[in-house]
Design an enzyme around this catalytic site. Structure first.
Site, mmCIF file in Angstrom:
data_model
loop_
_atom_site.group_PDB
_atom_site.id
_atom_site.type_symbol
_atom_site.label_atom_id
_atom_site.label_comp_id
_atom_site.label_asym_id
_atom_site.label_seq_id
_atom_site.Cartn_x
_atom_site.Cartn_y
_atom_site.Cartn_z
ATOM 1 N N VAL A 94 0.685 -1.232 -0.048
ATOM 2 C CA VAL A 94 -0.177 -0.287 -0.172
ATOM 3 C C VAL A 94 1.095 1.014 0.061
ATOM 4 O O VAL A 94 1.968 1.608 0.827
ATOM 5 C CB VAL A 94 -0.545 0.314 1.160
ATOM 6 C CG1 VAL A 94 -0.037 -0.374 2.688
ATOM 7 C CG2 VAL A 94 -2.334 1.119 1.111
ATOM 8 N N SER A 95 0.601 2.440 -0.706
ATOM 9 C CA SER A 95 1.022 3.403 -0.925
ATOM 10 C C SER A 95 2.886 3.314 -1.065
ATOM 11 O O SER A 95 3.028 2.599 -1.854
ATOM 12 C CB SER A 95 1.019 4.414 0.355
ATOM 13 O OG SER A 95 1.752 5.866 0.039
ATOM 14 N N TRP A 96 3.525 3.960 -0.363
ATOM 15 C CA TRP A 96 5.542 3.528 -0.072
ATOM 16 C C TRP A 96 5.207 2.098 -0.581
ATOM 17 O O TRP A 96 6.318 1.852 -1.303
ATOM 18 C CB TRP A 96 5.965 4.357 0.988
ATOM 19 C CG TRP A 96 7.248 4.240 0.708
ATOM 20 C CD1 TRP A 96 8.473 4.765 0.457
ATOM 21 C CD2 TRP A 96 7.701 3.057 1.726
ATOM 22 N NE1 TRP A 96 9.461 4.612 0.781
ATOM 23 C CE2 TRP A 96 9.768 3.351 1.144
ATOM 24 C CE3 TRP A 96 8.077 1.858 1.794
ATOM 25 C CZ2 TRP A 96 10.709 2.370 0.987
ATOM 26 C CZ3 TRP A 96 8.740 0.883 2.039
ATOM 27 C CH2 TRP A 96 9.902 1.138 2.108
ATOM 28 N N THR A 120 -1.001 3.594 -4.537
ATOM 29 C CA THR A 120 0.060 3.381 -4.925
ATOM 30 C C THR A 120 0.635 3.738 -6.831
ATOM 31 O O THR A 120 -0.141 4.615 -7.441
ATOM 32 C CB THR A 120 0.683 2.517 -4.418
ATOM 33 O OG1 THR A 120 2.506 2.652 -4.430
ATOM 34 C CG2 THR A 120 1.153 0.683 -5.133
#
Length: 274
Positions: A94-96, A120
């Site tokens: 998730v995300s980074w 992401t």
């Protein structure tokens, strides 16, 4: 606590000792986020094993002694899987952590079955989000100062929680542990200059890209870019979802996850296995 690649890391795993028809999920968290932030997701996916670790200087993992990058942390994750006796995984981030998941799948294709990318981007070649959200995201006060988080929660994460904004704040903030300044800084710089975009057309995995349509940090268009660049990808949009839709829209998110992960093997997957 486990030793891997010269680092001491806090590792959590769920149900590895239980028999399952599904490979475990290797999960890469968002920047500055500790294991507890995503523990509810691991608990909801009760039919699967789940592996996750705190990045150096995050949660209860000791501070990093030197900077790292996606290559070295993917290698470290592989060593953790080796120590746990896990061969093949479904990789999720998730995300980074979504960037980490992409890199792991590219670096270790034989260890990766399917890929899930949530909220992401393809790295440096991304469409930036709301400037107000991005400036606050770069500030570690969002983990250290509950008042700061309360005041700027909607600007940071967007989305509409079906259970109400107070529930959204309380459920997330209560699970956070502040990262160390060095740990947060090293995580910020780990992705400098990194992008997966040139390699994504060669990603030969079934991929699910999940995005919220009200994400203030990672706009939906980034998910469309990922889904169009990965040959075997499909995009699922969480209506009313912000950056934390995996938690605020957990039932919808888990249903989409299960539908993707439980789908029968494609002909391409069967050919690769053969």
């Amino acid at each position: 606590m486990m030793e891997a690649g010269g680092r001491t890391l806090r590792v959590a795993h769920w149900r590895l000792d239980e028999t399952s028809d599904h490979p475990p999920i290797l999960f890469f968290n968002g920047i500055g986020a500790n294991i507890e932030a995503v523990a509810p997701l691991a608990e909801m996916l009760a039919e699967r094993a789940f592996v996750m670790f705190d990045m150096p200087g995050t949660g209860e993992s000791p501070d990093p002694t030197m900077p790292y990058n996606p290559f070295t942390m993917s290698w470290t994750a592989r060593l953790i899987l080796d120590e746990l006796g896990v061969e093949e995984v479904d990789v999720m981030g998730v995300s980074w952590g979504g960037a980490m998941a992409q890199h792991f799948a590219l670096q270790y294709p034989k260890r990766t079955r399917r890929l899930v990318l949530a909220a992401t981007t393809a790295g440096m070649l991304m469409v930036p989000g709301n400037p107000a959200a991005l400036t606050k995201m770069a500030n570690p006060r969002r983990y250290i100062d509950p008042k700061f988080m309360n005041e700027h929660f909607q600007t940071l994460y967007g989305g509409v929680d079906p259970d109400g904004q107070a529930h959204q704040k309380d459920s997330h903030i209560g699970r956070l542990k502040p990262p160390s300044p060095r740990g947060y800084f090293y995580q910020l710089i780990a992705m400098l200059g990194w992008t997966s975009l040139p390699a994504l057309p060669f990603m030969n995995k079934e991929a699910l890209v999940m995005m919220g349509d009200d994400d203030q940090i990672v706009p939906l268009v980034n998910g469309r870019i990922l889904a169009s660049a990965i040959p075997n990808a499909r995009l699922e949009v969480i209506e009313g979802g912000g950056h934390l839709f995996l938690l605020t829209h957990a039932d919808d998110s888990v249903a989409k996850l299960r539908a993707f992960l439980d789908a029968p093997a494609t002909q391409a997957e069967l050919d690769r296995a053969a």
